[in-house]
Design a protein around this motif. Structure first.
Motif, short mmCIF file in Angstrom:
data_model
loop_
_atom_site.label_atom_id
_atom_site.label_comp_id
_atom_site.label_asym_id
_atom_site.label_seq_id
_atom_site.Cartn_x
_atom_site.Cartn_y
_atom_site.Cartn_z
N PRO A 180 -8.33 32.45 2.62
CA PRO A 180 -9.23 32.57 1.47
C PRO A 180 -9.58 34.01 1.14
N GLY A 208 -11.70 37.17 0.84
CA GLY A 208 -12.79 37.61 1.72
C GLY A 208 -12.61 37.15 3.16
N ARG A 209 -11.46 36.57 3.46
CA ARG A 209 -11.02 36.22 4.84
C ARG A 209 -11.76 35.07 5.48
N ARG A 210 -13.09 35.10 5.45
CA ARG A 210 -13.88 33.97 5.96
C ARG A 210 -13.50 33.53 7.36
N PHE A 258 -14.57 33.23 11.35
CA PHE A 258 -15.87 32.91 11.94
C PHE A 258 -16.31 34.10 12.79
N ASN A 282 -11.30 31.40 17.02
CA ASN A 282 -10.93 31.28 15.61
C ASN A 282 -9.55 30.64 15.46
N ALA A 292 -7.12 35.99 9.85
CA ALA A 292 -7.22 34.95 8.82
C ALA A 292 -5.84 34.35 8.52
#
Ligand SMILES: Nc1ncnc2c1ncn2[C@@H]1O[C@H](COP(=O)(O)OP(=O)(O)O)[C@@H](O)[C@H]1O
Ligand SMILES: [Mg+2]
Length: 242
Positions: free
Chosen positions: A86, A88-90, A92, A100, A151
């Motif tokens: 996504p 903005g990487r998102r 955790f 992750n 990501a």
């Protein structure tokens, strides 16, 4: 002819009463990279969100490797083999690098019966030794480039057949963008179909086979990447660059 990885036909998308995408159609050939371009606000992320079922939309037809997917939930689409990196990487931030990756681990329904590598933690660490070095660190402590690699690897851990990346170069230094580009070229060579959303037109045109340019929620141009290379007028008109 091989079945397309993704077919989008007549996509309209909405946020409440706001009608954002209008009759968007394109397809991504198996093993091909589609660059999805357009100015800020053109509708690129909305398009990605519509493909993965996050944004309310309707389409005449939407298919993943020939199978109708319109109306499926994000979970079902992930299971069917759509992987998402996504905007903005998102990642955790308060989970470790390893956590992750392992929360995402899954073999998609189709598995990898087509000769591509099945991504496991071991495979990811072999391909990205830096993530192995940092496996016990909180993901939030990684650099921007490392977070982007994480990501991407998190999406690979779901063993996707189609990978969607929303502006992977955003906010990264040029040298790191080159690293991301190398990763994407390797994934392309492995036969993975990719939708690459980018504001960085140079990066997208380096990697993509085909391009779609969105303008105000509509397809303003689509074709092989050669149709936009050196087409200064088109790039200036649709992307504000030349
Ligand atoms: N959650 C939302 N609610 C309402 N409008 C939105 C929302 N997200 C995006 N939009 C609007 O939809 C249009 C397309 O946005 P977006 O798909 O994010 O563009 P891009 O990714 O190309 O920059 C913009 O006009 C934006 O303001
Ligand atoms: Mg966006």
């Amino acid at each position: 002819m091989a079945t397309d990885a993704l077919v989008l036909d007549g996509l309209d998308s909405f946020y409440g009463d706001s009608h954002v995408l209008h009759d968007v159609s394109f397809s991504v050939g198996a093993g091909r990279v589609l660059g999805l371009l357009g100015r800020n606000g053109a509708g690129k992320s909305t398009c990605i969100g519509s493909i993965i079922g996050f944004v309310r939309s309707r389409a005449r037809d939407m298919r993943l490797f020939g199978e109708p997917i319109a109306g499926l939930s994000p979970e079902a689409l992930s299971y069917k083999g759509i992987g998402l990196v996504p905007q903005g990487r998102r990642i955790f931030p308060t989970l470790t690098v390893r956590e992750n990756l392992t929360v995402a681990a899954r073999t998609s329904a189709q598995g990898q019966g087509d000769g591509r590598p099945g991504w496991t933690l071991r495979h990811v660490y072999e391909a990205f030794p830096r993530l192995k070095e940092r496996e016990k660190q909180f993901a939030g402590s990684l650099s921007g480039g490392e977070q982007q690699m994480l990501a991407i690897c998190r999406a690979l851990m779901t063993n996707p057949r189609l990978l969607l990346l929303d502006e992977p170069s955003e906010g990264l230094a040029p040298q790191i963008i080159q690293e991301v580009a190398r990763v994407l070229v390797d994934l392309k060579r492995s036969g993975l179909a990719i939708v690459l959303v980018e504001q960085n037109t140079a990066l997208a045109t380096d990697i993509a086979d085909d391009v779609v340019i969105l303008n105000s929620g509509r397809v303003a141009h689509s074709g092989p990447v050669s149709t936009i290379r050196s087409n200064e007028q088109l790039l200036e008109k649709l992307l504000g660059i030349y």
